[in-house]
Design a protein around this motif. Structure first.
Motif, PDB file in Angstrom:
ATOM      1  N   SER A 399      55.142 -35.837  -2.120  1.00 52.01           N
ATOM      2  CA  SER A 399      54.937 -35.067  -1.385  1.00 52.01           C
ATOM      3  C   SER A 399      53.329 -34.583  -1.691  1.00 52.01           C
ATOM      4  O   SER A 399      52.645 -34.308  -0.386  1.00 52.01           O
ATOM      5  N   ALA A 403      49.647 -35.613   1.339  1.00 49.85           N
ATOM      6  CA  ALA A 403      49.322 -34.688   1.879  1.00 49.85           C
ATOM      7  C   ALA A 403      47.950 -34.357   1.591  1.00 49.85           C
ATOM      8  O   ALA A 403      46.981 -34.801   2.050  1.00 49.85           O
ATOM      9  N   TYR A 404      47.559 -34.702   0.181  1.00 48.14           N
ATOM     10  CA  TYR A 404      45.978 -34.824  -0.216  1.00 48.14           C
ATOM     11  C   TYR A 404      45.690 -35.620  -0.842  1.00 48.14           C
ATOM     12  O   TYR A 404      44.562 -35.723  -1.110  1.00 48.14           O
TER      13      TYR A 404
END
Length: 581
Positions: A399, A403-404
């Motif tokens: 996750s 996302a990053y």
């Protein structure tokens, strides 16, 4: 200080600036704007130094930008904060000069050169709970710039490492990064990104990289454009070998250039701003030894030339700093051709939800969302007999990766398979398998994740307080609640990157007075010799109070040095003395 026979000068200038970073160009542009003949001497084949690959932020009190925004701050508050952070090494004269003249320097440079800063809407000091700290008003960020305005000199501007660019040549700033992280959920961010991509695409039709410059590249380009427009000359591939001294005063410098030695006179003075010694042979003797590699982000040319030049004329250098470097955690990618690429973990990953740092025992040892300087201090503090904290590993789940990203690995939809093949990014189906692959204790990591994930679900890091202050939260993901810095690591696959101790430059340098005049070992100013930037012993004394605490003082004291020289050359008595010498 030994005198030498009167030299035969091959060139004559009013000011000779050694180096080409932010402090150097602040001095050069200021002197040139005063009508002085200026020579900039740079050892490297490209100009800009460490500043060109930096974030470009400046930390300054009382700027016009802060006043226009209604910021409530005071010199007394900033003094209290710096006294608390710097501690016993606090130098009241230098701090007062920085506080009182920093905003004056910025105002002058913005009025007379192309330098332009904007106030960050939110940018807490790195220790926001300390007395005198602020969440807003001291940190300024560079306004983007069109590199084409440098003309033929654009090709000579130091380019940031590929890992700090998108698509091999596109620069982005803090705001751009947030838009790229949000483009899938925000039409405004999507439009922002599409405009950047269109501009970059047009640039690449005729340029080797994007001409939209941000951060430190824009900072250097803005000052350099102004200095060149005012007639300042730049010598690349040129190294200062010795200062020319007579009757106790520095008259010029010997420069190795094109296979020969030029003897350059500096009527007003020589300004040392060559970036310190972080990449030089003396660096290892000035930092703790962890028994593992240390990775500096400084260019190879930052080899301590100012300390050597200064020692030859009895100049004093700093002692007993809290740290001799400005620390930053750094990872390294080895490319197939043997080239190595370094990435400083400053803002993009450590503080984000779903990211933790562990040592070889699989244990967390630090609040990952604290400043990069603080993070490396914690790496140095590890018990060597227990494996220590250097190197360490940044770990995240799917996750967080989507996302990053993590280090050089980009977020979804980028395919990071090449980084996995290169051994930079590690991936495994479970935490235990990941731990085994990277040489971390599997049971230790499993226990760490159980504790951390339970805290993350509650939104409170009971072990280290990640996300516990305004600076932490600013570095996290504002869209993630209740804690912008916390999320469980629970979705396979899991990822890891090895991180080493590193630095952004050195803090120990030549001692100066409040006029940036270098002092000798008896505490007296050496006539004609100045230092600024990382060649000047840091007034922060090896601490890191906030964003831009190297560039803010660098701009300030580079400007102060040039103003002092201009004032001396304007004074009739000074001119007479210079002519006699």
């Amino acid at each position: 200080m030994n005198s030498i026979a009167r030299p035969a000068f091959t060139h004559e200038y009013d000011v000779v600036v050694l180096g080409s970073g932010a402090a150097a160009f602040a001095a050069a542009a200021t002197a040139a704007c005063h009508g002085l003949r200026v020579l900039i001497v740079e050892k490297a084949a490209r100009f800009g130094g460490t500043s060109a690959i930096s974030g470009g932020a400046a930390w300054i009190h009382g700027s016009n930008q802060a006043r226009a925004a209604g910021v409530e701050d005071s010199p007394e508050a900033m003094r209290r904060y710096l006294k608390r952070i710097i501690g016993a090494g606090y130098d009241a004269a230098l701090v007062d000069a920085f506080i009182e003249r920093g905003h004056e320097a910025l105002r002058w440079l913005e009025a007379h050169t192309e330098l332009r800063y904007a106030l960050r809407p939110l940018s807490p000091d790195y220790y926001p709970d300390e007395e005198g700290a602020t969440d807003f008003g001291r940190a300024l960020e560079m306004v983007e710039y069109d590199g084409r305005r440098l003309g033929e000199r654009f090709k000579d501007l130091r380019m940031p490492p590929p890992g700090m660019l998108l698509f091999g040549g596109m620069m982005v700033n803090r705001v751009d990064i947030q838009h790229f992280l949000s483009f899938r959920r925000s039409p405004k961010s999507l439009w922002h990104c599409l405009k950047l991509l269109a501009r970059y695409g047009l640039d690449r039709l005729s340029q080797p990289r994007g001409t939209r410059l941000t951060t430190g590249n824009a900072l250097i380009a803005r000052l350099a454009s102004s200095a060149f427009a005012q007639g300042a000359e730049l010598w690349l591939n040129s190294a200062a070998k010795a200062l020319i001294v007579e009757q106790g005063a520095v008259l010029g410098v010997e420069v190795q250039r094109a296979g020969g030695v030029e003897r350059v006179r500096a009527r007003g003075g020589v300004v040392c701003a060559m970036g310190g010694f972080a990449a030089g042979a003396i660096a290892a003797a000035n930092r703790p030894d962890t028994g593992s590699p240390h990775l500096s982000m400084s260019p190879a040319e930052n080899d301590g030339a100012a300390l050597r030049l200064g020692a030859a004329v009895n100049a004093a250098s700093g002692q007993d700093l809290a740290a001799n470097f400005f620390w930053a955690p750094v990872s390294e990618l080895c490319h197939a051709n043997g080239e190595r690429e370094r990435f400083p973990h400053l803002v993009t990953d450590r503080a984000k939800p779903g990211v933790i740092a562990v040592n070889r025992a699989g244990q967390r040892f630090v609040n990952e969302s604290n400043s990069y300087h603080y993070f490396v201090q914690a790496m140095f503090s590890g018990n060597p007999s227990a494996g220590g904290n250097a190197p360490c590993w940044l770990i995240c789940d799917a996750s967080a990766m989507d996302a990053y990203g993590l280090g050089l690995a980009r977020p979804k939809p980028v395919n990071n398979a090449a980084l996995i093949d290169a051994g930079y990014l590690h991936r495994a189906a479970s935490p235990e398998a990941l731990a085994t692959a990277i040489g971390v204790d599997p049971q230790g990591l499993r226990a760490t994740l159980e504790r951390f994930n339970a805290d993350a679900r509650d939104g409170v890091d009971r072990a280290f307080g990640k996300g516990g202050n305004s600076y932490n939260r600013y570095m996290g993901d504002p869209a993630h609640q209740p804690n912008p810095c916390l999320a469980p690591l629970s979705k396979a696959p899991y990822y890891a990157i090895r991180v080493h101790t590193g630095d952004l430059g050195s803090a120990r340098g030549l001692l100066t007075d409040a006029q940036a005049n270098v002092l000798d070992r008896d505490g007296a100013p050496i006539a004609g010799l100045y230092a600024a930037g990382n060649d000047m012993n840091s007034l922060m004394r090896g601490t890191y109070p906030g964003p831009g605490i190297t560039i803010g003082p660098g701009l300030t004291f580079g400007w102060i040095a040039a103003m002092h020289i201009a004032e001396r050359l304007r004074a009739p008595a000074a001119l007479t003395t210079q002519r006699e010498l």
